[in-house]
Design an enzyme around this catalytic site. Sequence first.
Site, PDB file in Angstrom:
ATOM      1  N   GLY A 143     -49.239 -48.603 -40.878  1.00 52.87           N
ATOM      2  CA  GLY A 143     -47.836 -48.714 -41.231  1.00 52.87           C
ATOM      3  C   GLY A 143     -47.473 -47.791 -42.366  1.00 52.87           C
ATOM      4  N   GLY A 190     -46.401 -48.954 -48.682  1.00 54.72           N
ATOM      5  CA  GLY A 190     -45.665 -50.006 -49.362  1.00 54.72           C
ATOM      6  C   GLY A 190     -45.268 -51.183 -48.511  1.00 54.72           C
ATOM      7  N   GLY A 236     -47.290 -53.566 -47.413  1.00 58.16           N
ATOM      8  CA  GLY A 236     -48.087 -54.752 -47.693  1.00 58.16           C
ATOM      9  C   GLY A 236     -49.383 -54.856 -46.930  1.00 58.16           C
ATOM     10  N   LYS A 237     -49.987 -53.735 -46.554  1.00 54.97           N
ATOM     11  CA  LYS A 237     -51.228 -53.778 -45.789  1.00 54.97           C
ATOM     12  C   LYS A 237     -52.374 -54.317 -46.635  1.00 54.97           C
ATOM     13  CE  LYS A 237     -50.887 -49.393 -44.873  1.00 54.97           C
ATOM     14  NZ  LYS A 237     -49.535 -49.125 -45.388  1.00 54.97           N
ATOM     15  N   HIS A 290     -15.444 -32.341 -50.197  1.00 55.33           N
ATOM     16  CA  HIS A 290     -16.685 -32.369 -49.414  1.00 55.33           C
ATOM     17  C   HIS A 290     -17.112 -33.812 -49.124  1.00 55.33           C
ATOM     18  CE1 HIS A 290     -20.683 -30.670 -48.206  1.00 55.33           C
ATOM     19  NE2 HIS A 290     -21.076 -31.890 -48.536  1.00 55.33           N
ATOM     20  N   GLU A 291     -17.183 -34.645 -50.162  1.00 53.57           N
ATOM     21  CA  GLU A 291     -17.596 -36.031 -49.965  1.00 53.57           C
ATOM     22  C   GLU A 291     -16.548 -36.819 -49.186  1.00 53.57           C
ATOM     23  OE1 GLU A 291     -20.522 -36.950 -50.564  1.00 53.57           O
ATOM     24  OE2 GLU A 291     -21.135 -35.184 -51.703  1.00 53.57           O
ATOM     25  N   HIS A 317     -17.212 -36.253 -45.493  1.00 55.74           N
ATOM     26  CA  HIS A 317     -18.263 -37.140 -44.978  1.00 55.74           C
ATOM     27  C   HIS A 317     -17.714 -38.536 -44.710  1.00 55.74           C
ATOM     28  CE1 HIS A 317     -21.580 -34.420 -45.319  1.00 55.74           C
ATOM     29  NE2 HIS A 317     -21.444 -34.249 -46.631  1.00 55.74           N
ATOM     30  N   ASP A 373     -27.148 -31.329 -46.245  1.00 56.63           N
ATOM     31  CA  ASP A 373     -26.553 -31.772 -44.979  1.00 56.63           C
ATOM     32  C   ASP A 373     -27.016 -30.887 -43.829  1.00 56.63           C
ATOM     33  OD1 ASP A 373     -25.161 -33.584 -46.550  1.00 56.63           O
ATOM     34  OD2 ASP A 373     -23.475 -32.218 -46.826  1.00 56.63           O
TER      35      ASP A 373
END
Length: 675
Positions: free
Chosen positions: A244, A247, A249-250, A467-468, A471, A542
């Site tokens: 996996g 992080g 949880g293995k 620009h934002e 989006h 982007d």
Amino acid sequence: MANEKRNTLRPRFNIYWMWGIIIAVILGWAYFGESGRQSRISWDALRDTLMPSGDLQRVQIVNREVAEVWLRPGTVAKYKAQERYKYIPTKGPQFYFNIGSLEKFENDYQAARDSINRRTIGGTAAGREQGEVPGLTFENDNSGWGTLFWQALPFIAIVVFWIILMRRMSGGAGGGGGAGGVFSVGKAKARLFDKDNDQKVTFKDVAGLEEVKIQVMEVVDFLRNPGKYSELGGKIPKGALLVGPPGTGKTLLAKAVAGEANVPFFSISGSDFVEMFVGVGASRVRDLFKQAKEKAPCIVFIDEIDAIGRARSKNSGWSSNDERENTLNQLLTEMDGFGTNAGVIILAATNRADILDKALLRAGRFDRQIEVGLPDIKERAEIFAVHLKKLKLDPDLDTDFLARQTPGFSGADIANVCNEAALIAARKNKKQVERQDFMDAVDRIIGGLERKNKILTDVERRAIAYHEAGHATVSWMLKWADPLLKVTIIPRGKALGAAWYLPDERQITTREQMTHEIASLLGGRASEELTFGEISSGALSDLERATKQAYAMVAYYGMSRAVGHRSFYDSTGQSEMAFGKPYSEETARLIDDEVNTLLKECYQLAKQVLWEQREGLRQLAELLLEREVIFTEDLERIFGKRQEGARNPLDSVQPAATEADKTEAKTEEGSANES
């Protein structure tokens, strides 16, 4: 309790202290054992200065080689006042020099003595008593052992330093490896957690991963009741591989298996087998399994097994590591060598199962792979509940809301969010951690720290705002694009602006959904072109994401009519060592053409949406310039509530049909008419 605390704070004895004390004593005795050091002089200085002064008490020849000069006790201070003689000792010989030939020195000294004695003041008895030059005395110094020691001291220091270095490298005494020193270099460095260990972890400490717990419960049941399986002739899998992302949880899950089964648990990392000495890795593998058999039934957990389990090279002349391959061969032998009912089960964890050697994954070694994926929204809520127990929280805090705001976060990421939120609340002198602190923590982890002091011109701020806003507008209006959560033009990290989305947790993605996502990525550049008539370099990130997704659609997912239903993705990871591409140059040009066509279609789609919503785009950008941060509520007020599935702008933009597609369509039309 006070005595116990005092004992824990007391420094532990270390063998290196003894070496340090011995060296300090030797150096102190050598340099500070006496009140000073003898000063070397020449024969001319003795003949012309010391002998006529009447300050000599004795001149002694030692071992027929060195002349030691003794001053009268009352005259030493006169010489110590001089800069070059200030370190001479008060007692004992103050000067020395090498005499060379003893016979010649005796003749020269006697001639100088006679000459000076004849010139003493008046030749009186008092004058002779005070100024007469003494004769020579002789002494044989038999301290050969001391001389031998000082000559051998550098070699002794080198040997001691080498022993200390070897013990450090091999984890010997003083380095945490116990007795044995350099001879323990082949011992395994596994940590043992047994039933008496206080750090016991159970499934209650592992939030989420319910399906994974069911799979590993079979291992726990076998270790608790092995007879139930052996009586029926069944054999438990010898090994299970936890696969996996980082992080998830293995390692924690493996510890929980050992805690539930209440058996010894050996934990070691794959990199612990790698050493600079040849054959050490294989020796440590043998020692690990030897310890495991003595503690059976038990569990051996190898974390990051890809450090030694990578696929062996087919060409020994290219990037081959014989030591790593020998370690892997020994591991393969040990896993397939011990008896079925020995009670030793191997658990391993890796992030890259695709690069492991096939012999390691075959039946009889790692019989099964257990997928430990990223938690879904329900599992994230459970993980938040575990980490929030340690925090002072606002009573009105909604755990489900936090789970919804962190899609794609692993268990380690969620723990980091909780800790960062507590730090932010403490920095603001709050008495409890509130919802806004968690949102700020998520923003900081994803986007980086705010850089409000970064200087931007009005033209740059306006370009970033449009620009934002581009989006935000495209993602809000398209059917399958991720809905917007927050937009800001405050610089974070390397980005001059940022937008946060709330993606749907889909298991499969269609071509239409991926096209809408690319269009929303290109919405920022499209907004700049429509508003200012020119484009800027602010769309680098982007464009990178859009290009990668377009190539994935064409080359991996088979979503191009021209390329067809073909995928050039290599799940085995073997293509990493290949020098060429798995397709021809003609196919490469075809893939490039299809990617360019797809990106143009998505860009035109973004421009079409922005042209239709140009008034809302302007309002949104001006609001960003005014407030610097906007949220979902602001978009709803400007564009109205987002209607899922109400409009599909992509229907008006169809991919260009190739000649083969037209021929295929005519054939199908003819077949339909015949029917």
